[in-house]
Design a protein around this motif. Sequence first.
Motif, PDB file in Angstrom:
ATOM      1  N   UNK A 110       0.903  -1.279   0.016  1.00 44.83           N
ATOM      2  CA  UNK A 110       0.196   0.012   0.013  1.00 44.83           C
ATOM      3  C   UNK A 110       0.889   1.203   0.011  1.00 44.83           C
ATOM      4  N   UNK A 111       0.030   2.387  -0.320  1.00 48.65           N
ATOM      5  CA  UNK A 111       0.998   3.615  -0.344  1.00 48.65           C
ATOM      6  C   UNK A 111       0.354   4.615   0.541  1.00 48.65           C
ATOM      7  N   UNK A 112       0.712   5.945   0.388  1.00 50.53           N
ATOM      8  CA  UNK A 112       0.185   6.969   1.196  1.00 50.53           C
ATOM      9  C   UNK A 112      -1.305   7.414   0.652  1.00 50.53           C
TER      10      UNK A 112
ATOM     11  N   UNK B  93       2.830   7.771  12.514  1.00 52.98           N
ATOM     12  CA  UNK B  93       4.099   6.745  12.352  1.00 52.98           C
ATOM     13  C   UNK B  93       3.736   5.621  11.388  1.00 52.98           C
ATOM     14  N   UNK B  94       2.550   5.386  11.320  1.00 48.01           N
ATOM     15  CA  UNK B  94       2.188   4.502   9.969  1.00 48.01           C
ATOM     16  C   UNK B  94       2.208   5.015   8.772  1.00 48.01           C
ATOM     17  N   UNK B  95       1.928   6.410   8.953  1.00 52.03           N
ATOM     18  CA  UNK B  95       1.937   7.107   7.455  1.00 52.03           C
ATOM     19  C   UNK B  95       3.653   7.151   6.936  1.00 52.03           C
ATOM     20  N   UNK B  96       4.658   7.158   7.792  1.00 50.07           N
ATOM     21  CA  UNK B  96       6.013   7.245   7.723  1.00 50.07           C
ATOM     22  C   UNK B  96       6.143   5.841   7.078  1.00 50.07           C
ATOM     23  N   UNK B  97       5.619   4.715   7.651  1.00 51.52           N
ATOM     24  CA  UNK B  97       5.628   3.237   7.087  1.00 51.52           C
ATOM     25  C   UNK B  97       5.205   3.274   6.009  1.00 51.52           C
ATOM     26  N   UNK B  98       4.073   3.596   5.578  1.00 51.25           N
ATOM     27  CA  UNK B  98       3.459   3.865   4.463  1.00 51.25           C
ATOM     28  C   UNK B  98       4.292   4.748   3.259  1.00 51.25           C
ATOM     29  N   UNK B  99       4.892   5.699   3.733  1.00 56.45           N
ATOM     30  CA  UNK B  99       5.882   6.382   2.856  1.00 56.45           C
ATOM     31  C   UNK B  99       7.156   5.833   2.477  1.00 56.45           C
ATOM     32  N   UNK B 100       7.460   4.869   3.503  1.00 54.15           N
ATOM     33  CA  UNK B 100       8.706   3.932   3.057  1.00 54.15           C
ATOM     34  C   UNK B 100       8.258   3.074   1.826  1.00 54.15           C
ATOM     35  N   UNK B 101       7.056   2.467   2.056  1.00 55.07           N
ATOM     36  CA  UNK B 101       6.591   1.477   0.965  1.00 55.07           C
ATOM     37  C   UNK B 101       6.305   2.130  -0.309  1.00 55.07           C
ATOM     38  N   UNK B 102       5.887   3.405  -0.141  1.00 60.49           N
ATOM     39  CA  UNK B 102       5.596   4.407  -1.533  1.00 60.49           C
ATOM     40  C   UNK B 102       6.865   4.653  -2.022  1.00 60.49           C
ATOM     41  N   UNK B 103       7.773   5.142  -1.378  1.00 61.40           N
ATOM     42  CA  UNK B 103       9.094   5.382  -2.024  1.00 61.40           C
ATOM     43  C   UNK B 103       9.782   4.189  -2.698  1.00 61.40           C
ATOM     44  N   UNK B 104       9.680   3.054  -1.976  1.00 60.09           N
ATOM     45  CA  UNK B 104      10.073   1.654  -2.595  1.00 60.09           C
ATOM     46  C   UNK B 104       9.593   1.499  -4.014  1.00 60.09           C
ATOM     47  N   UNK B 105       8.180   1.735  -3.966  1.00 53.35           N
ATOM     48  CA  UNK B 105       7.554   1.319  -5.261  1.00 53.35           C
ATOM     49  C   UNK B 105       8.002   2.679  -6.260  1.00 53.35           C
ATOM     50  N   UNK B 106       8.050   3.671  -5.748  1.00 50.45           N
ATOM     51  CA  UNK B 106       8.498   4.822  -6.739  1.00 50.45           C
ATOM     52  C   UNK B 106       9.900   4.515  -7.183  1.00 50.45           C
ATOM     53  N   UNK B 107      10.736   3.991  -6.376  1.00 51.09           N
ATOM     54  CA  UNK B 107      12.157   3.616  -6.779  1.00 51.09           C
ATOM     55  C   UNK B 107      12.299   2.631  -7.986  1.00 51.09           C
TER      56      UNK B 107
ATOM     57  N   UNK C  38       7.034  -5.293   2.460  1.00 52.48           N
ATOM     58  CA  UNK C  38       6.523  -4.508   1.377  1.00 52.48           C
ATOM     59  C   UNK C  38       7.302  -3.842   0.828  1.00 52.48           C
ATOM     60  N   UNK C  39       8.569  -3.934   1.049  1.00 48.01           N
ATOM     61  CA  UNK C  39       9.462  -2.836   0.565  1.00 48.01           C
ATOM     62  C   UNK C  39      10.249  -3.673  -0.493  1.00 48.01           C
TER      63      UNK C  39
END
Length: 430
Positions: free
Chosen positions: A218-220, A328-342, A380-381
């Motif tokens: 999931x993402x942000x 905190x959860x948003x930061x976790x989702x942000x990490x997933x979003x960044x990985x997907x973006x990368x 998820x990363x």
Amino acid sequence: MRLVQLTVPTGMRGAVLETLDARGIDYVVTDEHSRREYTAVVYFPLPTPAVEPVLDELQETGIDEDAYTVVVDAETVVSQRFEKLREEYETGDVGSERISRQELETEAEDLTPSFGIYVTMTVVSAIVATAGLLLDSPAVVVGSMVIAPLIGPALGASVGSVIDNEDLFRQSVVYQLLGVVVAIVAAAIFAWMVRVTNIVPPGLEIGDVDEIAERLTPDLLSLAVALGAGVAGIISIATKLSTALVGVMIAAALIPPAAAAGIAIAWGEPAAATGSTALVFVNVLSVNLAGLVTLWYAGYRPENLLSLRSTEQRVRKRVIALGLIVMIFAAFLGGITYASYAVSTFENDATAETEAVLEDEAFAQYTLLEFEVETGGGYPFLVPERVIVTLGGPPDERSGELESRLNERITAQTNEDVTVEIRYVGQVEM
């Protein structure tokens, strides 16, 4: 508009009628002979936003909860005095559109089914969602949202907080936690049964099913769905709009991710369940946070004004706590979003580099047929793990120089250890 039926205790008739007269409210009084402690029943129409202040004022005259009050919808009221009353209270803002605190509490309680029905419907909706995800069928997944009984508990906690009904708050919190656990467990058991009985292909990779894959990473943007669901849910019950579609929206934020988590567990990939489980909890918290803020903004306060200060402090603490946890959860989702973006950025850049290499006249006989990036690293990363480049060219002919240049240019686009595989498809010129 509403029609209020108020049972007047003995000795309070004069005070009640004086209050209604002072407000310019039309009323009808009938004598009451069924019980000795009541002297009359008063019927009077009110604009919806006037119900709460009028009932509060009547309570100040000495009318307590023992003198029961019935509030029902009224279709039409023909009265000049009523029109003046409507002009006074219906100002067009959020506060004037909302129902009374008393009605809101009843709405929140009515939206929460009995324990047995709640658990049963949650199990059924989780099973249907699991089937829909495994079938990769959006229509079935939407169907699971329609039958999910989550809107009551999801909004009841917010209602209980702002009107100082701690019993409603605690019940709603327990129901929400229970609903999440029951949904994940039911989905895991059903998915395991489906897997061991080979109802789905034995070699099915859950990451290859689009409906499942998007909920494992999931993402942000998922946060916007939950916050929107919370605001829309509160507005729908606070203004007596239809809650059916809003209930579907809230279920959309909770049931499919819970089903995806159950599927990942059943497939023996608990790490893959991390993202979807986090999504479930951040959505639950976001719905509660949005609902709490919206209710307070709409002007709902506890019935007993003496407890206003303590309620305000309690609401502020819960908003801050929910906000911090959501962040905190948003930061976790942000990490997933960044990985997907990368991964997406790497695929675009690597594809462009491949096309640039093939533009060289030395490789004019080759054409790019397909460019595929396989991910790894664990949910998820996800990170790029292997690149498969399919080229069309002369039959039985390979180019070591082309392969070397492609490998060099593609691997340069990421810091990850990526394997590049070149495949050839023979093409005969006609």
